[in-house]
Design a protein around this motif. Sequence first.
Motif, PDB file in Angstrom:
ATOM      1  N   HIS A   1      55.573  42.719  46.913  1.00 47.48           N
ATOM      2  CA  HIS A   1      55.577  41.401  47.093  1.00 47.48           C
ATOM      3  C   HIS A   1      55.576  40.804  45.663  1.00 47.48           C
ATOM      4  N   PRO A   2      56.181  39.725  46.186  1.00 54.44           N
ATOM      5  CA  PRO A   2      56.786  39.153  44.670  1.00 54.44           C
ATOM      6  C   PRO A   2      56.062  37.964  44.233  1.00 54.44           C
ATOM      7  N   GLY A   3      55.231  39.068  43.659  1.00 55.54           N
ATOM      8  CA  GLY A   3      53.204  38.693  42.890  1.00 55.54           C
ATOM      9  C   GLY A   3      52.236  39.713  43.174  1.00 55.54           C
ATOM     10  N   ASP A   4      51.393  39.423  42.206  1.00 55.22           N
ATOM     11  CA  ASP A   4      50.538  40.648  42.511  1.00 55.22           C
ATOM     12  C   ASP A   4      49.773  40.326  43.819  1.00 55.22           C
ATOM     13  N   GLU A   5      49.209  41.753  44.066  1.00 56.29           N
ATOM     14  CA  GLU A   5      47.907  41.832  45.292  1.00 56.29           C
ATOM     15  C   GLU A   5      47.088  42.013  44.483  1.00 56.29           C
ATOM     16  N   ILE A   6      46.059  41.269  44.402  1.00 55.61           N
ATOM     17  CA  ILE A   6      44.132  41.863  44.145  1.00 55.61           C
ATOM     18  C   ILE A   6      43.831  42.105  45.199  1.00 55.61           C
TER      19      ILE A   6
ATOM     20  N   PHE B   1      41.882  46.762  44.091  1.00 56.54           N
ATOM     21  CA  PHE B   1      42.571  47.425  43.663  1.00 56.54           C
ATOM     22  C   PHE B   1      43.765  46.050  43.481  1.00 56.54           C
ATOM     23  N   VAL B   2      44.288  46.606  41.704  1.00 53.95           N
ATOM     24  CA  VAL B   2      45.116  45.928  42.117  1.00 53.95           C
ATOM     25  C   VAL B   2      47.037  46.594  41.653  1.00 53.95           C
ATOM     26  N   ILE B   3      47.608  45.496  42.644  1.00 54.49           N
ATOM     27  CA  ILE B   3      49.578  46.052  42.510  1.00 54.49           C
ATOM     28  C   ILE B   3      49.718  45.146  41.749  1.00 54.49           C
TER      29      ILE B   3
ATOM     30  N   VAL C   1      40.298  42.188  51.783  1.00 48.77           N
ATOM     31  CA  VAL C   1      40.267  40.959  51.802  1.00 48.77           C
ATOM     32  C   VAL C   1      41.710  41.291  50.960  1.00 48.77           C
ATOM     33  N   GLY C   2      42.528  40.609  50.869  1.00 50.19           N
ATOM     34  CA  GLY C   2      43.782  40.512  49.670  1.00 50.19           C
ATOM     35  C   GLY C   2      44.168  39.451  49.271  1.00 50.19           C
ATOM     36  N   VAL C   3      44.173  39.163  47.841  1.00 53.11           N
ATOM     37  CA  VAL C   3      44.540  37.719  47.055  1.00 53.11           C
ATOM     38  C   VAL C   3      45.945  38.236  46.255  1.00 53.11           C
ATOM     39  N   TYR C   4      46.624  36.882  46.934  1.00 54.78           N
ATOM     40  CA  TYR C   4      48.410  37.234  46.146  1.00 54.78           C
ATOM     41  C   TYR C   4      48.435  36.165  45.253  1.00 54.78           C
ATOM     42  N   VAL C   5      49.082  36.467  44.675  1.00 58.54           N
ATOM     43  CA  VAL C   5      49.806  35.330  43.096  1.00 58.54           C
ATOM     44  C   VAL C   5      50.798  35.265  43.627  1.00 58.54           C
ATOM     45  N   VAL C   6      51.703  34.955  44.615  1.00 60.49           N
ATOM     46  CA  VAL C   6      53.321  35.661  44.991  1.00 60.49           C
ATOM     47  C   VAL C   6      54.596  34.092  44.923  1.00 60.49           C
TER      48      VAL C   6
ATOM     49  N   ASP D   1      48.750  30.642  45.746  1.00 57.98           N
ATOM     50  CA  ASP D   1      48.311  31.809  46.138  1.00 57.98           C
ATOM     51  C   ASP D   1      47.737  32.123  47.477  1.00 57.98           C
ATOM     52  N   VAL D   2      47.917  33.052  47.559  1.00 50.98           N
ATOM     53  CA  VAL D   2      47.048  33.844  49.751  1.00 50.98           C
ATOM     54  C   VAL D   2      46.123  34.168  49.468  1.00 50.98           C
TER      55      VAL D   2
END
Length: 136
Positions: free
Chosen positions: A66-71, A97-99, A118-123, A48-49
């Motif tokens: 991204h190698p996972g979801d971007e929120i 938004f969610v990518i 603010v970007g939250v990434y689960v990658v 989680d980033v």
Amino acid sequence: MHTTTTKRLRLLTAISLLLISGTLLAQNTGITRTIVTKADSSIPGKEDVIARVEIAAGAVVGWHTHPGDEISYVMEGEAELLVANQAARKVKAGEGFVIPAGVIHSAKNHGSVPIKLVGVYVVDKDKPLASPASAP
């Protein structure tokens, strides 16, 4: 002794030039991602980033994945969000938004001020946070 010192100086100079050129290249893209924190996810093989993301006024973020979801949550400004196989849409302060993982996307800041998110990434762990992609 003199030869060793000269070689070290040349090596340090070369490394410095590479770092400077890399920084300039990153600045030219118009996007800055500053990692706030990262940690192992409860999902095996993921991390989680959380990042502060800024897109400069007038900048276009290149197509990427991204190698996972971007929120993401937009804190300031407004931009056009471009997502493969979707109509372009504006996102502005107070919206999110969610990518999904692997989806090609980009953004354009047509405004005169930066957009801040603010970007939250689960990658996937041990992969780059973002990778360039061809336009869809």
